[in-house]
Design a protein around this motif. Structure first.
Motif, PDB file in Angstrom:
ATOM      1  N   LEU A 115      48.721  32.811  41.291  1.00  0.00           N
ATOM      2  CA  LEU A 115      47.873  33.985  41.450  1.00  0.00           C
ATOM      3  C   LEU A 115      46.618  33.585  42.209  1.00  0.00           C
ATOM      4  O   LEU A 115      45.952  32.610  41.842  1.00  0.00           O
ATOM      5  CB  LEU A 115      47.495  34.572  40.094  1.00  0.00           C
ATOM      6  CG  LEU A 115      48.669  35.008  39.213  1.00  0.00           C
ATOM      7  CD1 LEU A 115      48.172  35.435  37.853  1.00  0.00           C
ATOM      8  CD2 LEU A 115      49.429  36.134  39.894  1.00  0.00           C
ATOM      9  N   PRO A 116      46.275  34.334  43.251  1.00  0.00           N
ATOM     10  CA  PRO A 116      45.056  33.988  44.001  1.00  0.00           C
ATOM     11  C   PRO A 116      43.804  34.331  43.196  1.00  0.00           C
ATOM     12  O   PRO A 116      43.793  35.267  42.392  1.00  0.00           O
ATOM     13  CB  PRO A 116      45.146  34.853  45.258  1.00  0.00           C
ATOM     14  CG  PRO A 116      45.992  36.008  44.857  1.00  0.00           C
ATOM     15  CD  PRO A 116      46.957  35.486  43.826  1.00  0.00           C
ATOM     16  N   ASN A 117      42.771  33.543  43.399  1.00  0.00           N
ATOM     17  CA  ASN A 117      41.494  33.784  42.745  1.00  0.00           C
ATOM     18  C   ASN A 117      40.586  34.470  43.760  1.00  0.00           C
ATOM     19  O   ASN A 117      39.855  33.823  44.497  1.00  0.00           O
ATOM     20  CB  ASN A 117      40.886  32.468  42.263  1.00  0.00           C
ATOM     21  CG  ASN A 117      39.623  32.689  41.474  1.00  0.00           C
ATOM     22  OD1 ASN A 117      39.311  33.817  41.092  1.00  0.00           O
ATOM     23  ND2 ASN A 117      38.886  31.630  41.230  1.00  0.00           N
ATOM     24  N   LEU A 118      40.664  35.782  43.837  1.00  0.00           N
ATOM     25  CA  LEU A 118      39.900  36.561  44.809  1.00  0.00           C
ATOM     26  C   LEU A 118      38.611  37.060  44.174  1.00  0.00           C
ATOM     27  O   LEU A 118      38.607  37.563  43.054  1.00  0.00           O
ATOM     28  CB  LEU A 118      40.713  37.759  45.303  1.00  0.00           C
ATOM     29  CG  LEU A 118      42.046  37.431  45.976  1.00  0.00           C
ATOM     30  CD1 LEU A 118      42.775  38.708  46.324  1.00  0.00           C
ATOM     31  CD2 LEU A 118      41.814  36.601  47.227  1.00  0.00           C
ATOM     32  N   THR A 119      37.519  36.908  44.906  1.00  0.00           N
ATOM     33  CA  THR A 119      36.235  37.433  44.449  1.00  0.00           C
ATOM     34  C   THR A 119      35.557  38.150  45.599  1.00  0.00           C
ATOM     35  O   THR A 119      35.770  37.822  46.766  1.00  0.00           O
ATOM     36  CB  THR A 119      35.301  36.311  43.959  1.00  0.00           C
ATOM     37  OG1 THR A 119      35.090  35.397  45.023  1.00  0.00           O
ATOM     38  CG2 THR A 119      35.887  35.590  42.760  1.00  0.00           C
ATOM     39  N   LEU A 120      34.742  39.123  45.273  1.00  0.00           N
ATOM     40  CA  LEU A 120      33.968  39.847  46.264  1.00  0.00           C
ATOM     41  C   LEU A 120      32.516  39.417  46.175  1.00  0.00           C
ATOM     42  O   LEU A 120      31.978  39.257  45.083  1.00  0.00           O
ATOM     43  CB  LEU A 120      34.053  41.359  46.027  1.00  0.00           C
ATOM     44  CG  LEU A 120      35.429  41.981  46.233  1.00  0.00           C
ATOM     45  CD1 LEU A 120      35.395  43.453  45.830  1.00  0.00           C
ATOM     46  CD2 LEU A 120      35.855  41.857  47.676  1.00  0.00           C
ATOM     47  N   ASN A 121      31.885  39.250  47.312  1.00  0.00           N
ATOM     48  CA  ASN A 121      30.475  38.858  47.342  1.00  0.00           C
ATOM     49  C   ASN A 121      29.550  40.051  47.493  1.00  0.00           C
ATOM     50  O   ASN A 121      28.409  39.898  47.859  1.00  0.00           O
ATOM     51  CB  ASN A 121      30.233  37.871  48.497  1.00  0.00           C
ATOM     52  CG  ASN A 121      30.957  36.568  48.267  1.00  0.00           C
ATOM     53  OD1 ASN A 121      31.225  36.216  47.136  1.00  0.00           O
ATOM     54  ND2 ASN A 121      31.277  35.878  49.330  1.00  0.00           N
ATOM     55  N   GLN A 122      30.062  41.233  47.246  1.00  0.00           N
ATOM     56  CA  GLN A 122      29.259  42.436  47.423  1.00  0.00           C
ATOM     57  C   GLN A 122      28.513  42.754  46.131  1.00  0.00           C
ATOM     58  O   GLN A 122      28.995  42.451  45.038  1.00  0.00           O
ATOM     59  CB  GLN A 122      30.146  43.613  47.819  1.00  0.00           C
ATOM     60  CG  GLN A 122      30.843  43.387  49.144  1.00  0.00           C
ATOM     61  CD  GLN A 122      31.769  44.535  49.490  1.00  0.00           C
ATOM     62  OE1 GLN A 122      32.003  45.400  48.687  1.00  0.00           O
ATOM     63  NE2 GLN A 122      32.280  44.508  50.706  1.00  0.00           N
TER      64      GLN A 122
END
Length: 106
Positions: free
Chosen positions: A6-13
């Motif tokens: 599973l990818p570890n996706l994060t948003l910097n917004q």
């Protein structure tokens, strides 16, 4: 995790919700400047730009409203609250008419 990757996706917004003027700017960009909207969205600068527009607009509106109140003082709130409310609403509308074309619709 187990047999799955599973990818570890994060948003910097920023997580802060947009206010009235940020939403107005977003709608304007989507409808009238789609290339700029897409560019800001792809580079990840859209939310920062919208929050900045929101802050600048609010700051300029407060300045403009205080200037308009000095030029046209409001009636006493205790004596006639309806007239005071009407006067303050007219001041807000006048300030928005002057500021929004420079900040939100530019």
């Amino acid at each position: 995790i187990g047999d799955y990757q599973l990818p570890n996706l994060t948003l910097n917004q920023p997580r802060k919700p947009l206010g009235k003027y940020g939403r107005m700017r977003k709608k304007f960009l989507q409808e009238h400047r789609p290339s700029l909207y897409t560019e800001l969205l792809i580079t990840g600068e859209l939310m920062n730009s919208l929050h900045q527009t929101e802050q600048e607009t609010l700051k300029q509106l407060e300045k403009m409203k205080s200037g308009l109140l000095l030029a046209n003082p409001a009636p006493e709130k205790a004596n006639d609250s309806l007239a005071w409310t009407r006067h303050m609403e007219q001041i807000r509308i006048q300030a928005e008419e002057l500021i929004l074309p420079e900040t939100v619709y530019a």
